[in-house]
Write an enzyme that holds these catalytic residues in place. Structure first.
Site, PDB file in Angstrom:
ATOM      1  N   LYS A  11       0.822  -1.206   0.000  1.00 15.00           N
ATOM      2  CA  LYS A  11       0.000   0.000   0.000  1.00 15.00           C
ATOM      3  C   LYS A  11       0.867   1.272   0.000  1.00 15.00           C
ATOM      4  O   LYS A  11       2.086   1.205   0.187  1.00 15.00           O
ATOM      5  CB  LYS A  11      -0.956  -0.050   1.203  1.00 15.00           C
ATOM      6  CG  LYS A  11      -1.858  -1.306   1.168  1.00 15.00           C
ATOM      7  CD  LYS A  11      -3.102  -1.204   2.044  1.00 15.00           C
ATOM      8  CE  LYS A  11      -2.889  -1.560   3.465  1.00 15.00           C
ATOM      9  NZ  LYS A  11      -4.203  -1.781   4.198  1.00 15.00           N
ATOM     10  N   TYR A  51     -12.729  -2.098  -1.456  1.00 14.88           N
ATOM     11  CA  TYR A  51     -13.102  -2.039  -0.038  1.00 14.88           C
ATOM     12  C   TYR A  51     -14.618  -1.954   0.157  1.00 14.88           C
ATOM     13  O   TYR A  51     -15.071  -1.455   1.192  1.00 14.88           O
ATOM     14  CB  TYR A  51     -12.404  -0.843   0.630  1.00 14.88           C
ATOM     15  CG  TYR A  51     -10.932  -1.093   0.942  1.00 14.88           C
ATOM     16  CD1 TYR A  51     -10.534  -2.189   1.714  1.00 14.88           C
ATOM     17  CD2 TYR A  51      -9.942  -0.224   0.496  1.00 14.88           C
ATOM     18  CE1 TYR A  51      -9.199  -2.419   2.014  1.00 14.88           C
ATOM     19  CE2 TYR A  51      -8.602  -0.449   0.793  1.00 14.88           C
ATOM     20  CZ  TYR A  51      -8.240  -1.550   1.558  1.00 14.88           C
ATOM     21  OH  TYR A  51      -6.911  -1.772   1.862  1.00 14.88           O
ATOM     22  N   ASN A 114      -1.040   0.319   7.602  1.00 17.60           N
ATOM     23  CA  ASN A 114      -0.535  -0.997   8.003  1.00 17.60           C
ATOM     24  C   ASN A 114       0.120  -1.746   6.835  1.00 17.60           C
ATOM     25  O   ASN A 114       0.237  -2.962   6.861  1.00 17.60           O
ATOM     26  CB  ASN A 114      -1.634  -1.813   8.683  1.00 17.60           C
ATOM     27  CG  ASN A 114      -2.837  -2.012   7.799  1.00 17.60           C
ATOM     28  OD1 ASN A 114      -2.808  -1.673   6.609  1.00 17.60           O
ATOM     29  ND2 ASN A 114      -3.899  -2.567   8.351  1.00 17.60           N
ATOM     30  N   HIS A 117      -2.101  -5.296   2.134  1.00 16.52           N
ATOM     31  CA  HIS A 117      -3.393  -5.978   2.073  1.00 16.52           C
ATOM     32  C   HIS A 117      -3.165  -7.407   1.613  1.00 16.52           C
ATOM     33  O   HIS A 117      -2.355  -7.651   0.724  1.00 16.52           O
ATOM     34  CB  HIS A 117      -4.325  -5.291   1.064  1.00 16.52           C
ATOM     35  CG  HIS A 117      -5.547  -6.115   0.742  1.00 16.52           C
ATOM     36  ND1 HIS A 117      -6.676  -6.087   1.534  1.00 16.52           N
ATOM     37  CD2 HIS A 117      -5.780  -7.021  -0.246  1.00 16.52           C
ATOM     38  CE1 HIS A 117      -7.565  -6.943   1.024  1.00 16.52           C
ATOM     39  NE2 HIS A 117      -7.047  -7.514  -0.050  1.00 16.52           N
ATOM     40  N   GLU A 128     -10.806 -10.604  -5.856  1.00 10.55           N
ATOM     41  CA  GLU A 128      -9.808  -9.526  -5.858  1.00 10.55           C
ATOM     42  C   GLU A 128      -8.778  -9.711  -6.991  1.00 10.55           C
ATOM     43  O   GLU A 128      -8.377  -8.726  -7.604  1.00 10.55           O
ATOM     44  CB  GLU A 128      -9.119  -9.458  -4.494  1.00 10.55           C
ATOM     45  CG  GLU A 128     -10.066  -8.946  -3.412  1.00 10.55           C
ATOM     46  CD  GLU A 128      -9.466  -8.960  -2.010  1.00 10.55           C
ATOM     47  OE1 GLU A 128     -10.174  -8.508  -1.090  1.00 10.55           O
ATOM     48  OE2 GLU A 128      -8.315  -9.414  -1.835  1.00 10.55           O
TER      49      GLU A 128
HETATM   50  P1  IDP Z   1      -7.179  -6.332   6.778  1.00 15.26           P
HETATM   51  O1  IDP Z   1      -6.414  -5.380   5.878  1.00 15.26           O
HETATM   52  O2  IDP Z   1      -6.300  -6.895   7.867  1.00 15.26           O
HETATM   53  O3  IDP Z   1      -7.934  -7.389   6.020  1.00 15.26           O
HETATM   54  P2  IDP Z   1      -9.746  -5.019   7.239  1.00 15.26           P
HETATM   55  O4  IDP Z   1     -10.544  -5.192   8.472  1.00 15.26           O
HETATM   56  O5  IDP Z   1     -10.225  -5.693   5.995  1.00 15.26           O
HETATM   57  O6  IDP Z   1      -8.236  -5.446   7.567  1.00 15.26           O
HETATM   58  O7  IDP Z   1      -9.617  -3.456   6.990  1.00 15.26           O
HETATM   59  C1  IDP Z   1      -9.137  -2.964   5.754  1.00 15.26           C
HETATM   60  C2  IDP Z   1      -8.149  -1.834   6.020  1.00 15.26           C
HETATM   61  O8  IDP Z   1      -8.857  -0.725   6.580  1.00 15.26           O
HETATM   62  C3  IDP Z   1      -7.064  -2.151   7.050  1.00 15.26           C
HETATM   63  O9  IDP Z   1      -5.971  -2.850   6.489  1.00 15.26           O
HETATM   64  C4  IDP Z   1      -6.675  -0.758   7.516  1.00 15.26           C
HETATM   65  O10 IDP Z   1      -5.791  -0.134   6.565  1.00 15.26           O
HETATM   66  C5  IDP Z   1      -8.010  -0.027   7.490  1.00 15.26           C
HETATM   67  N1  IDP Z   1      -8.687  -0.032   8.786  1.00 15.26           N
HETATM   68  C6  IDP Z   1      -9.297  -1.087   9.385  1.00 15.26           C
HETATM   69  N2  IDP Z   1      -9.836  -0.737  10.552  1.00 15.26           N
HETATM   70  C7  IDP Z   1      -9.559   0.593  10.699  1.00 15.26           C
HETATM   71  C8  IDP Z   1      -9.858   1.565  11.722  1.00 15.26           C
HETATM   72  O11 IDP Z   1     -10.487   1.269  12.741  1.00 15.26           O
HETATM   73  N3  IDP Z   1      -9.400   2.839  11.510  1.00 15.26           N
HETATM   74  C9  IDP Z   1      -8.692   3.196  10.384  1.00 15.26           C
HETATM   75  N4  IDP Z   1      -8.413   2.320   9.406  1.00 15.26           N
HETATM   76  C10 IDP Z   1      -8.838   1.045   9.566  1.00 15.26           C
HETATM   77 MG    MG Z   2      -9.576  -7.234   4.799  1.00 16.25          MG
END
Ligand code: IDP
Ligand code: MG
Length: 138
Positions: A11, A51, A114, A117, A128
């Site tokens: 990312k 998303y 983070n 993905h 995807e």
């Molecule tokens: P994942 O990437 O581990 O699958 P998901 O729950 O699918 O996690 O969330 C997608 C992305 O959304 C996360 O990787 C992160 O970048 C962002 N995200 C998830 N939860 C939060 C939050 O509470 N605040 C801000 N960004 C979030």
């Molecule tokens: Mg996810």
């Protein structure tokens, strides 16, 4: 265990920090094979489709702004149990909860930045890979 393909996104935060090589190295070191790769500047349409499951979440707009904020390196990785193994290598969604040794646990601090993905199930992996690579992948 079945040979699977999974969509991995390096990312924009990772690209800004020049961590693409370090992140790909970790997947390759586990034995995953690179099947496709391309550098993409994600537009709002692709971001919202990728998303879509998070459309109603309070952080959705922040997430779309984040993934469209710069280049993303999209990869298809293949290997036995690739989907779950990549998720383990990536670590917990919130870097604060990610184990040391994982990508997020070693290299990230907080959300949404983070770094990576990874598809979370065979169904989402198929969707995807089709969304990001379409006909480009046999
Ligand atoms: P994942 O990437 O581990 O699958 P998901 O729950 O699918 O996690 O969330 C997608 C992305 O959304 C996360 O990787 C992160 O970048 C962002 N995200 C998830 N939860 C939060 C939050 O509470 N605040 C801000 N960004 C979030
Ligand atoms: Mg996810």
């Amino acid at each position: 265990m079945a040979v699977e393909r999974t969509l991995i996104l390096i990312k924009p935060d990772a690209m800004r920090r020049a961590l693409a090589g370090e992140i790909l190295r970790r997947f390759e070191a586990r034995g995953l094979e690179l099947r496709a790769a391309k550098l993409v500047t994600v537009d709002a349409d692709l971001a919202e489709r990728h998303y879509a499951v998070h459309r109603e979440k309070p952080f959705f707009r922040e997430l779309v702004d984040f993934i469209t904020s710069g280049a993303t390196l999209a990869l298809v990785l293949e290997g036995e149990g690739a989907i779950a193994t990549c998720r383990k290598t990536i670590g917990a969604t919130n870097p604060a909860d990610a184990d040391p040794g994982s990508i997020r646990g070693d290299l990230a601090l907080s959300m949404p930045d983070n770094l990576v993905h990874g598809s979370d199930s065979p169904e989402t992996a198929a969707e995807e890979v089709a969304l990001w690579f379409g006909d480009e992948l046999a």
